[in-house]
Design an enzyme around this catalytic site. Structure first.
Site, PDB file in Angstrom:
ATOM      1  N   ASN A 270       1.690   0.866  -5.413  1.00 31.08           N
ATOM      2  CA  ASN A 270       1.960   1.984  -4.824  1.00 31.08           C
ATOM      3  C   ASN A 270       3.455   2.471  -5.134  1.00 31.08           C
ATOM      4  O   ASN A 270       4.351   1.541  -4.662  1.00 31.08           O
ATOM      5  CB  ASN A 270       1.849   1.958  -3.349  1.00 31.08           C
ATOM      6  CG  ASN A 270       2.340   3.261  -2.547  1.00 31.08           C
ATOM      7  OD1 ASN A 270       2.639   4.297  -3.294  1.00 31.08           O
ATOM      8  ND2 ASN A 270       2.237   3.336  -1.327  1.00 31.08           N
ATOM      9  N   TRP A 271       3.746   3.090  -6.091  1.00 32.99           N
ATOM     10  CA  TRP A 271       5.192   3.127  -6.545  1.00 32.99           C
ATOM     11  C   TRP A 271       6.182   3.968  -5.691  1.00 32.99           C
ATOM     12  O   TRP A 271       7.333   3.912  -5.665  1.00 32.99           O
ATOM     13  CB  TRP A 271       5.352   3.676  -8.014  1.00 32.99           C
ATOM     14  CG  TRP A 271       5.095   2.831  -9.054  1.00 32.99           C
ATOM     15  CD1 TRP A 271       4.628   1.373  -8.740  1.00 32.99           C
ATOM     16  CD2 TRP A 271       4.844   3.247 -10.510  1.00 32.99           C
ATOM     17  NE1 TRP A 271       4.268   1.087  -9.990  1.00 32.99           N
ATOM     18  CE2 TRP A 271       4.455   1.869 -11.195  1.00 32.99           C
ATOM     19  CE3 TRP A 271       5.135   4.217 -11.280  1.00 32.99           C
ATOM     20  CZ2 TRP A 271       4.271   1.928 -12.520  1.00 32.99           C
ATOM     21  CZ3 TRP A 271       4.981   4.039 -12.646  1.00 32.99           C
ATOM     22  CH2 TRP A 271       4.471   3.019 -12.950  1.00 32.99           C
ATOM     23  N   LYS A 272       5.430   4.562  -4.652  1.00 34.48           N
ATOM     24  CA  LYS A 272       6.197   5.452  -3.663  1.00 34.48           C
ATOM     25  C   LYS A 272       7.142   6.590  -4.301  1.00 34.48           C
ATOM     26  O   LYS A 272       6.781   6.903  -5.521  1.00 34.48           O
ATOM     27  CB  LYS A 272       6.685   4.801  -2.428  1.00 34.48           C
ATOM     28  CG  LYS A 272       5.950   3.581  -2.166  1.00 34.48           C
ATOM     29  CD  LYS A 272       6.366   2.957  -0.773  1.00 34.48           C
ATOM     30  CE  LYS A 272       5.378   2.329  -0.340  1.00 34.48           C
ATOM     31  NZ  LYS A 272       5.671   1.421   0.902  1.00 34.48           N
TER      32      LYS A 272
ATOM     33  N   HIS B 233      -1.800   6.919   4.015  1.00 34.88           N
ATOM     34  CA  HIS B 233      -0.833   5.940   4.149  1.00 34.88           C
ATOM     35  C   HIS B 233       0.191   6.137   5.283  1.00 34.88           C
ATOM     36  O   HIS B 233       0.348   7.298   5.736  1.00 34.88           O
ATOM     37  CB  HIS B 233       0.113   6.074   2.688  1.00 34.88           C
ATOM     38  CG  HIS B 233       0.897   4.910   2.836  1.00 34.88           C
ATOM     39  ND1 HIS B 233       2.023   4.724   3.325  1.00 34.88           N
ATOM     40  CD2 HIS B 233       0.605   3.675   1.881  1.00 34.88           C
ATOM     41  CE1 HIS B 233       2.817   3.520   3.057  1.00 34.88           C
ATOM     42  NE2 HIS B 233       1.912   2.788   2.370  1.00 34.88           N
TER      43      HIS B 233
ATOM     44  N   GLU C 159       3.003   5.858   5.869  1.00 40.22           N
ATOM     45  CA  GLU C 159       4.326   6.713   5.862  1.00 40.22           C
ATOM     46  C   GLU C 159       4.021   8.044   5.865  1.00 40.22           C
ATOM     47  O   GLU C 159       4.891   8.927   6.246  1.00 40.22           O
ATOM     48  CB  GLU C 159       5.065   6.395   4.361  1.00 40.22           C
ATOM     49  CG  GLU C 159       5.836   4.912   4.550  1.00 40.22           C
ATOM     50  CD  GLU C 159       5.846   4.177   2.979  1.00 40.22           C
ATOM     51  OE1 GLU C 159       5.582   4.976   2.121  1.00 40.22           O
ATOM     52  OE2 GLU C 159       6.003   2.883   3.296  1.00 40.22           O
TER      53      GLU C 159
ATOM     54  N   GLU D 136      -3.496  -1.911   6.279  1.00 45.95           N
ATOM     55  CA  GLU D 136      -2.168  -2.098   6.019  1.00 45.95           C
ATOM     56  C   GLU D 136      -1.467  -2.274   7.329  1.00 45.95           C
ATOM     57  O   GLU D 136      -1.359  -1.148   8.031  1.00 45.95           O
ATOM     58  CB  GLU D 136      -1.588  -1.157   5.345  1.00 45.95           C
ATOM     59  CG  GLU D 136      -1.945  -1.081   3.629  1.00 45.95           C
ATOM     60  CD  GLU D 136      -1.181  -0.467   3.017  1.00 45.95           C
ATOM     61  OE1 GLU D 136      -0.521  -1.206   2.020  1.00 45.95           O
ATOM     62  OE2 GLU D 136      -0.677   0.947   3.102  1.00 45.95           O
TER      63      GLU D 136
ATOM     64  N   GLY E 258       6.777  -2.612   3.809  1.00 45.45           N
ATOM     65  CA  GLY E 258       8.381  -2.544   3.546  1.00 45.45           C
ATOM     66  C   GLY E 258       9.239  -3.384   4.394  1.00 45.45           C
ATOM     67  O   GLY E 258      10.606  -3.576   4.408  1.00 45.45           O
TER      68      GLY E 258
ATOM     69  N   SER F 260       4.010  -5.750   2.486  1.00 42.43           N
ATOM     70  CA  SER F 260       4.923  -6.899   1.921  1.00 42.43           C
ATOM     71  C   SER F 260       4.190  -7.947   1.158  1.00 42.43           C
ATOM     72  O   SER F 260       4.596  -9.127   1.211  1.00 42.43           O
ATOM     73  CB  SER F 260       5.671  -7.595   3.157  1.00 42.43           C
ATOM     74  OG  SER F 260       6.585  -6.523   3.759  1.00 42.43           O
TER      75      SER F 260
ATOM     76  N   GLY G 169       3.671  -2.394  -2.695  1.00 40.05           N
ATOM     77  CA  GLY G 169       4.509  -1.628  -2.946  1.00 40.05           C
ATOM     78  C   GLY G 169       5.638  -2.063  -3.284  1.00 40.05           C
ATOM     79  O   GLY G 169       5.997  -1.959  -4.614  1.00 40.05           O
ATOM     80  N   GLY G 170       6.753  -2.475  -2.626  1.00 40.61           N
ATOM     81  CA  GLY G 170       8.156  -3.036  -3.159  1.00 40.61           C
ATOM     82  C   GLY G 170       7.928  -3.670  -4.435  1.00 40.61           C
ATOM     83  O   GLY G 170       8.627  -3.635  -5.432  1.00 40.61           O
TER      84      GLY G 170
HETATM   85  P1  PGA Z   1       5.055  -2.823   0.576  1.00 34.26           P
HETATM   86  O1  PGA Z   1       4.384  -1.542   0.753  1.00 34.26           O
HETATM   87  O2  PGA Z   1       4.347  -3.790  -0.180  1.00 34.26           O
HETATM   88  O3  PGA Z   1       6.562  -2.330   0.224  1.00 34.26           O
HETATM   89  O4  PGA Z   1       5.032  -3.384   2.073  1.00 34.26           O
HETATM   90  C1  PGA Z   1       3.122  -1.469   0.579  1.00 34.26           C
HETATM   91  C2  PGA Z   1       2.710   0.050   0.868  1.00 34.26           C
HETATM   92  O5  PGA Z   1       3.240   0.784   1.556  1.00 34.26           O
HETATM   93  O6  PGA Z   1       1.144   0.156   0.470  1.00 34.26           O
END
Ligand code: PGA
Length: 236
Positions: free
Chosen positions: A6-8, A90, A92, A159, A165, A197, A218-219
């Site tokens: 997930n590149w956000k 998600h 977010e 998640e 994050g 994470s 993500g990150g």
């Molecule tokens: P993260 O994000 O790996 O940066 O915690 C995961 C996600 O939001 O899907």
């Protein structure tokens, strides 16, 4: 295993191209790789992965079919742009855009109607976990989101909101408990990813937990060496 990135809201076309060149040259393709770039990058990614075994998804779609919804992108448009997957619900989106479980249900139905496989995210907040309500919260999310939806046609990502994050990952027992619960809820007919994470150091251990069918990263998915290490997981 499914390894999803997930590149956000990150990367320009130039940055995405450079990251993709490293990935496509170094991933061993033993696992299924799905990339979720921002909307403006979909075309660029599509061109670069067309002959590779990398699948493509968008990070969201509208809960409306089409029409006067400025700024929104429909499930039909996501499919039309060349995607096979779409992330829905998600945390977010829930946190910053007040997305509800009912909206997630509508989005998932539109995704399925348009030939997309939704990757549906669920998970508890830190307060909910601290009060011992994790399973109650997850059950309620599943009850609403999967109303009239065949879970076997979707992917589910557990998640924990507090692990996204933050650098905090759930303990193996915590991951196990929730993944087992979700798997039983759907009588074993669900594909369940873990996210929050996940990095190149903890991924092998997480991917070895029973009922973990993949990870949503993500990150760490923005850094080639880290994502390559995660993507090249070899099942023992
Ligand atoms: P993260 O994000 O790996 O940066 O915690 C995961 C996600 O939001 O899907």
């Amino acid at each position: 295993m499914i390894i999803a990135a997930n590149w956000k809201m990150n990367l320009t076309k130039k940055q995405a191209t450079s990251l993709l060149n490293s990935l496509t040259n170094n991933i061993n393709y033993k696992n299924s790789i799905i990339l979720f770039p921002g909307f403006t990058l979909i075309n660029t990614v599509k061109e670069l992965v067309s002959d590779k075994k990398i699948f493509l998804g968008a990070q969201d779609c509208s809960s409306n079919k089409n029409g006067a919804f400025t700024g929104e992108v429909s499930a039909e448009q996501v499919k039309d742009s060349g995607c096979d997957y779409v992330i829905i619900g998600h945390s977010e989106r829930r946190k910053y855009f007040n997305e509800t479980d009912s909206a997630v249900n509508l989005k998932a139905k539109l995704a399925l109607d348009n030939g997309l496989k939704p990757l549906i995210c669920i998970g508890e907040t830190l307060d909910q976990r601290k009060s011992g309500d994790t399973i109650k919260v997850v059950r309620s999310q599943l009850d609403i989101i999967f109303k009239d939806i065949d879970a076997s046609k979707t992917l589910i990502a557990y998640e924990p909101v507090w692990a996204i994050g933050t650098g905090l990952t759930a303990k193996n027992e915590e991951i196990s408990e929730v993944h087992d619960f979700i798997s039983n809820y759907f009588s074993g007919n669900a594909t369940i990813l873990y996210g929050g994470s996940v990095n190149e150091i903890n991924s092998d251990e997480i991917l070895s937990i029973k009922n973990v069918d993949g990870v949503l990263v993500g990150g760490a998915s923005l850094i080639a060496e880290k994502f390559i290490k995660i993507a090249n997981f070899l099942q023992k």
